[in-house]
Design an enzyme around this catalytic site. Structure first.
Site, short mmCIF file in Angstrom:
data_model
loop_
_atom_site.label_atom_id
_atom_site.label_comp_id
_atom_site.label_asym_id
_atom_site.label_seq_id
_atom_site.Cartn_x
_atom_site.Cartn_y
_atom_site.Cartn_z
N TYR A 146 0.82 -1.23 -0.18
CA TYR A 146 0.10 0.14 -0.01
C TYR A 146 1.03 1.40 0.29
O TYR A 146 0.67 2.29 -0.60
CB TYR A 146 -1.00 0.00 1.35
CG TYR A 146 -1.73 1.34 1.32
CD1 TYR A 146 -2.54 1.75 0.34
CD2 TYR A 146 -1.91 1.97 2.68
CE1 TYR A 146 -3.33 2.99 0.49
CE2 TYR A 146 -2.62 3.23 2.78
CZ TYR A 146 -3.22 3.55 1.75
OH TYR A 146 -4.03 4.70 1.62
N ARG A 153 2.03 7.01 -6.81
CA ARG A 153 0.55 7.96 -6.90
C ARG A 153 1.19 9.33 -6.68
O ARG A 153 0.96 10.27 -7.26
CB ARG A 153 -0.34 7.56 -6.29
CG ARG A 153 -1.85 8.47 -6.48
CD ARG A 153 -2.84 8.11 -5.83
NE ARG A 153 -2.76 7.82 -4.22
CZ ARG A 153 -3.79 7.52 -3.72
NH1 ARG A 153 -4.97 7.38 -4.24
NH2 ARG A 153 -3.61 7.26 -2.42
N TYR A 205 -1.53 12.85 6.98
CA TYR A 205 -1.15 11.95 8.01
C TYR A 205 0.58 11.89 8.26
O TYR A 205 0.93 12.54 7.40
CB TYR A 205 -1.35 10.54 7.21
CG TYR A 205 -2.86 10.16 7.30
CD1 TYR A 205 -3.73 10.95 8.05
CD2 TYR A 205 -3.15 8.81 6.72
CE1 TYR A 205 -5.10 10.34 8.24
CE2 TYR A 205 -4.44 8.37 6.61
CZ TYR A 205 -5.44 9.08 7.51
OH TYR A 205 -6.77 8.75 7.44
N ARG A 218 -12.82 12.47 2.13
CA ARG A 218 -13.58 11.59 2.90
C ARG A 218 -14.82 11.32 2.16
O ARG A 218 -15.43 10.23 2.35
CB ARG A 218 -13.86 12.23 4.35
CG ARG A 218 -12.68 12.28 5.06
CD ARG A 218 -11.86 11.00 5.27
NE ARG A 218 -10.70 11.50 6.19
CZ ARG A 218 -9.77 10.45 6.51
NH1 ARG A 218 -9.99 9.10 6.10
NH2 ARG A 218 -8.70 10.67 7.16
N GLU A 329 -14.19 -1.61 6.72
CA GLU A 329 -14.27 -0.50 5.83
C GLU A 329 -15.53 -0.60 5.06
O GLU A 329 -15.85 -1.67 4.54
CB GLU A 329 -13.20 -0.17 4.85
CG GLU A 329 -12.85 1.23 4.12
CD GLU A 329 -11.63 1.29 3.89
OE1 GLU A 329 -10.51 1.41 4.44
OE2 GLU A 329 -11.77 1.58 2.47
#
Length: 345
Positions: A146, A153, A205, A218, A329
């Site tokens: 991940y 990206r 983050y 979000r 999730e």
């Protein structure tokens, strides 16, 4: 699975059984089909639209098809690794990266093509999905897959000056097949990317979560040219601030994830983003719930059934989540009625 979003000019989605007729209903045209099945394969484009496969079902019988349709005739094309379809107003694009020892370089190349293509055609992405095999496993260099993906990206986004204001997104672990990404983009209308005040924006983050932060909102509020509005909820988990909450407690994680969804699409948060109307959990449709451990599925189903509307199509998938301590999730769409009764502009 038969429910769909309201019949409007914006893309609408139906969740159907694998093998069911995926032709568009009268007055609609296929924009993209995503098959959640027991294997991944190359993306194909038939005379109608791109067809994508995601390896996230134990058997074909456990899978489903996510069928996107639009009100206008569709043109299809190929640009590098990107298979796409467009109706002149909305765009569906997808790419597949086969399994590799490391993904940063290939992710950077494919994301570069996505941005080049959408910009050249005059589209802006408003919802993105990523399914990545071995999501929490180390790559050939020892970096979590991940984080490897986020690194590739981020190189593209930073080069393009995009440090924030990315749309709603999902990143979930596939059972195999490398990386599959698909997205929706719009030419007219408008969209607003929403944050949840209870959570740190992903692009802020701290470094403990990887060399490059993820970058997504979000949720995204879309207003189509015909006045219809949709809220697209990102993959949402049990996070407050930037911390994972309730370690090892799938029931508490599920409840907090649902609370986070309700908060981000509620009237208070939308008002804070200068949007008039809010939605709630009762307005969700086309919900996908991702559960890390198959043994936890009954608990998660029970909580979701008691909370989500009976009218919603809800599918449950056994899948890895972006952090190894997260157990569940979920994502969804909250459509609203047409804001005006007029025809498309």
């Amino acid at each position: 699975m038969t429910s769909t979003l309201p019949v409007v000019n914006a893309p609408t989605v139906a969740l159907q059984s694998i093998g069911a007729d995926t032709s568009a209903p009268i007055g609609r045209h296929l924009l993209g089909v995503v098959n959640f099945t027991d294997k991944s394969s190359e993306i194909t484009i038939d005379k109608a639209c791109p067809r994508v496969s995601v390896n996230l079902a134990e058997t074909v019988g456990d899978g489903f098809a996510e069928v996107w349709t639009t009100a206008r005739p569709v043109t299809t094309g190929q640009f590098g690794t990107i298979s796409w379809a467009s109706d002149g107003e909305f765009f569906f694009g997808a790419f597949h990266i086969p399994e590799l020892p490391q993904y940063a370089e290939a992710t950077e190349a494919s994301y570069t093509e996505v941005l080049e293509l959408t910009e050249s055609l005059g589209y802006r992405p408003f919802r993105i999905w990523h399914y990545i095999s071995g999501l929490n496993e180390p790559n050939a260099a020892g970096l979590e897959t991940y984080r490897d993906f986020c690194l590739g990206r981020a190189r593209v986004l930073e080069r393009s000056g995009i440090t924030h204001d990315m749309p709603a997104a999902t990143v979930i672990g596939a059972h195999g097949g490398g990386i599959v990404c698909y997205l929706l983009a719009r030419r007219r209308g408008a969209h607003v990317n929403l944050e949840n005040p209870r959570q740190v924006p992903a692009y802020h983050y701290p470094a403990r979560y990887g060399p490059k932060s993820p970058n997504f909102a979000r949720a995204t509020h879309l207003t189509a040219a015909d006045g219809s509005t949709f809220l697209y909820v990102s993959g949402t988990a049990s996070i407050l601030g930037h911390r994972s909450m309730h370690p090892g407690d799938v029931a508490a994680q599920t409840r907090l994830a649902l609370d986070n969804v309700g908060y981000v699409i509620g009237p208070g948060n939308l008002f804070a983003h200068d949007l008039n109307a809010g939605q709630g959990l009762a307005d969700l449709t086309a919900v996908k719930v991702y559960v890390r451990h198959r043994a936890d599925l009954p608990v998660v189903r029970e909580i979701c059934r008691a909370t989500l509307p009976e009218s919603a199509d809800v599918v449950y998938l056994n899948a890895d989540i972006c952090r190894s301590d997260l157990l569940v999730e979920l994502e969804g769409i909250a459509p609203q009625q047409l804001a005006t009764s007029g025809s498309p502009q």
